[in-house]
Design a protein around this motif. Structure first.
Motif, PDB file in Angstrom:
ATOM      1  N   GLY A  94       0.804  -0.701   0.033  1.00 54.09           N
ATOM      2  CA  GLY A  94      -0.066   0.148   0.388  1.00 54.09           C
ATOM      3  C   GLY A  94       0.740   0.933  -0.125  1.00 54.09           C
ATOM      4  N   SER A  95       1.552   1.162  -0.198  1.00 52.43           N
ATOM      5  CA  SER A  95       3.458   2.356  -0.435  1.00 52.43           C
ATOM      6  C   SER A  95       3.276   3.258  -1.581  1.00 52.43           C
ATOM      7  CB  SER A  95       4.590   1.947  -0.108  1.00 52.43           C
ATOM      8  OG  SER A  95       4.700   1.129  -0.763  1.00 52.43           O
ATOM      9  N   GLY A  96       2.619   2.598  -2.432  1.00 56.49           N
ATOM     10  CA  GLY A  96       2.157   3.150  -3.450  1.00 56.49           C
ATOM     11  C   GLY A  96       3.330   2.788  -4.891  1.00 56.49           C
ATOM     12  N   LYS A  97       3.723   1.438  -4.509  1.00 54.22           N
ATOM     13  CA  LYS A  97       5.067   1.498  -5.739  1.00 54.22           C
ATOM     14  C   LYS A  97       4.690   0.539  -6.940  1.00 54.22           C
ATOM     15  CE  LYS A  97       6.172  -2.081  -2.864  1.00 54.22           C
ATOM     16  NZ  LYS A  97       4.647  -2.758  -2.199  1.00 54.22           N
ATOM     17  N   SER A  98       3.283  -0.520  -7.464  1.00 57.46           N
ATOM     18  CA  SER A  98       3.343  -0.362  -8.491  1.00 57.46           C
ATOM     19  C   SER A  98       2.157   0.218  -8.784  1.00 57.46           C
ATOM     20  CB  SER A  98       1.860  -1.726  -8.231  1.00 57.46           C
ATOM     21  OG  SER A  98       2.312  -3.036  -7.068  1.00 57.46           O
TER      22      SER A  98
END
Length: 586
Positions: free
Chosen positions: A383-387
């Motif tokens: 959920g950190s925004g990697k994808s």
């Protein structure tokens, strides 16, 4: 066979009625439709001549014995054969019109769906889209093609009335006395059935969604022994449709018998008034027989008129559901003057902010520079925004703040097709089509040779297991590729991306389902494939991180650390915690 583009499209003016918006498509095929309608009308003209010949034959050949009966018999047989030929041709052209309209409608809807961004599909259920792309289109097509034909069939009343007036004016008025009542009842039926038609189509869409989710998620259903619960959900959806259909049936049962039997009332009136006129000597027996035939001839058109009213209300409801899709604009489109550029792969995320359509925040002022040919691993907690980085890079979504730049071009200024041709993404859950493995690998380059496909599969570590399959590269995989293991699907997806040879590549945890030993072999090959290619790797495993020139740590939608794996492991405790939580060991 090449795909033929639709000859017209739906009028975009939302102020118009649904039928006026659909008229451009009908006009595009007016040649076929008009031919069918003219032939149908010609058949009606021939049909209404037969009762008149019967009248003349009865009066002259049977009652007055002033003519030969076989002459009239042969005329009637000849007209019947002519009508049969005309009706055959009319039906042929009508069906061709119907299929052309359906072809155009399906292509218009699918082309619009293909232009919609990922956010649209995030919030719209697939079953709903399937329903609107199938049953709703069929309802509109049926009305647009068969509606005019039914109206022409109803013109038999006008033609027959004209002939009846030429024979006997008072009796003609008696025979048509029920027409105003039928028109009044038709308007009432249309108003009553529209809301039910809308409800039926909406609940059919809900049922399609339940069925689609049960089929796509059958493995999860079985894994949790939830068949009973899913059957209950299906039964509830089916019950809601049954209730709506029952309401539809109640409306039909009230209105249809009246619409069907009013012409029979006309028959009784003709027999009563005409019989009195025969007794009085003001008309003939042949006239009564002809008028009876005309009144009986009116019954099918009036029955079709009732059907047309119901078709029209269902088509109106379906068209509005289709227009809801077509009137939804895409917020990810080509700019007015798109830039076509051959990209080297200098990638920059400059103050990027982004939240998904449901409001979930993903990135909050992220800055990142990836130089041409550099491989960067993106690490972070779930959920950190990697994808999200890869999705914004390929412009599946548009940023809500900041900008994404490749070679100095904001991706929003580039032509979408050209951008996505040069930014390859391998997702962690790859999708395979129900095609051969060759065709799945060559999906981005359909003209690729078998040698090129094999080379890409070899680089992705897929060649060995593909050759072990009964038909090798010609093996057709099951739906979504579920006949293969997760790791095998991932290798096919990697091969598919490598075959296109994009200058920018995003590997979104693309080897997560692959055995570590096999992954090591793939990485040895990938090191060669990634050389000179700008690559973003969303990574959890140390072995995957080892492919990168440098590593960035994402937390809270921002880059909080940037360096080599060794330096971050030594100086950044948050990096070590993320690796530990992902069960990655050195």
């Amino acid at each position: 066979m090449s795909r033929r583009a639709p000859r017209a499209t739906i009028d975009p003016d939302v102020r118009k009625t649904w039928l006026r918006r659909a008229l451009p498509i009908v006009k595009a095929h007016r040649g076929l439709l008009i031919t069918s309608l003219v032939l149908s009308f010609a058949g009606l003209v021939v049909q209404v001549q037969i009762p008149n010949l019967v009248r003349i034959g009865i009066d002259k050949a049977i009652v007055d014995r002033a003519a030969d009966l076989p002459v009239y018999v042969w005329w009637i047989v000849g007209l019947a054969l002519l009508q049969g030929v005309i009706n055959f041709l009319a039906r042929l052209y009508l069906l061709r019109t119907a299929y052309e309209l359906e072809y155009d409608l399906r292509n218009i809807v699918y082309a619009h769906l293909a232009r919609m961004p990922f956010g649209f599909f995030d919030r719209v259920q697939s079953g709903e889209l399937m329903s609107r792309s199938s049953s709703d289109i069929r309802a509109v097509q049926m009305y647009l093609s068969f509606g005019p034909s039914i109206l022409v069939q109803c013109l038999i009343a006008v033609v027959a009335f004209g002939l009846m007036l030429s024979i006997n004016v008072p009796l003609a008025i008696v025979a048509m006395a029920t027409m105003p009542v039928i028109g009044f009842l038709g308007v009432g039926m249309r108003k009553a059935i529209f809301p039910v038609s809308w409800l039926i189509q909406a609940r059919l869409a809900r049922l399609a969604t339940v069925v689609d989710e049960n089929i796509q998620g059958v493995r999860i259903v079985k894994a949790f022994a939830a068949e009973g619960r899913q059957l209950r959900m299906l039964a509830e959806a089916a019950d809601s449709i049954r209730w709506a259909y029952l309401q539809d049936a109640r409306i039909r049962s009230r209105w249809n018998p009246v619409l069907d039997n009013l012409p029979r009332l006309g028959l009784a009136l003709v027999l009563l008034v005409g019989g009195l006129m025969v007794i009085d000597g003001s008309t003939t027996v042949g006239t009564i027989v002809a008028f009876n035939s005309y009144v009986l001839m009116l019954q099918p058109p009036f029955r079709m008129l009732g059907m047309m009213i119901m078709m029209g209300q269902r088509a109106s409801a379906s068209a509005r559901r289709i227009y809801e899709i077509l009137d939804t604009p895409s917020d990810v489109v080509d700019p007015a003057a798109p830039v076509d550029a051959v990209l080297r792969g200098d990638v920059r995320f400059e103050g990027v902010r982004f939240a998904y359509p449901n409001g979930t925040p993903a990135l909050d002022g992220l800055d990142l520079h990836v130089r041409p040919g550099e491989t960067v691993a993106v690490v972070g907690a779930t959920g950190s925004g990697k994808s999200t980085l890869g999705r914004l890079l390929a412009r599946y979504y548009d940023v809500t703040g900041g900008r994404v730049v490749i070679d100095g071009h904001d991706v929003r200024t580039l032509r979408l097709a050209g951008l996505r041709d040069q930014v390859g993404i391998v997702p962690d859950e790859p999708f395979l089509f129900s095609l051969s493995l060759h065709d799945n690998i060559a999906y981005g380059r359909p003209d690729a040779s078998r040698d090129d496909v094999i080379a890409a599969a070899t680089a992705a570590g897929a060649d060995d297991f593909v050759r072990d399959l009964p038909e090798g590269y010609d093996t057709v995989v099951g739906e979504r590729g579920y006949t293969l293991s997760g790791g095998q699907r991932q290798r096919i997806a990697i091969a598919r991306a490598l075959l296109v040879n994009p200058p920018v590549l995003v590997l979104d945890d693309a080897t997560s389902a692959i055995d570590v030993t096999v992954e090591q072999r793939i990485h040895r090959s990938l090191r060669e494939q990634l050389r000179g290619r700008t690559t973003l790797i969303v990574a959890h495993r140390l072995s995957t991180i080892g492919l990168a020139d440098r590593v960035v740590l994402v937390e809270g939608g921002r880059i909080v650390a940037d360096g080599t794996h060794e330096s971050l492991l030594a100086t950044e405790p948050r990096y070590a915690r993320v690796l530990a939580s992902s069960e990655v060991t050195a």
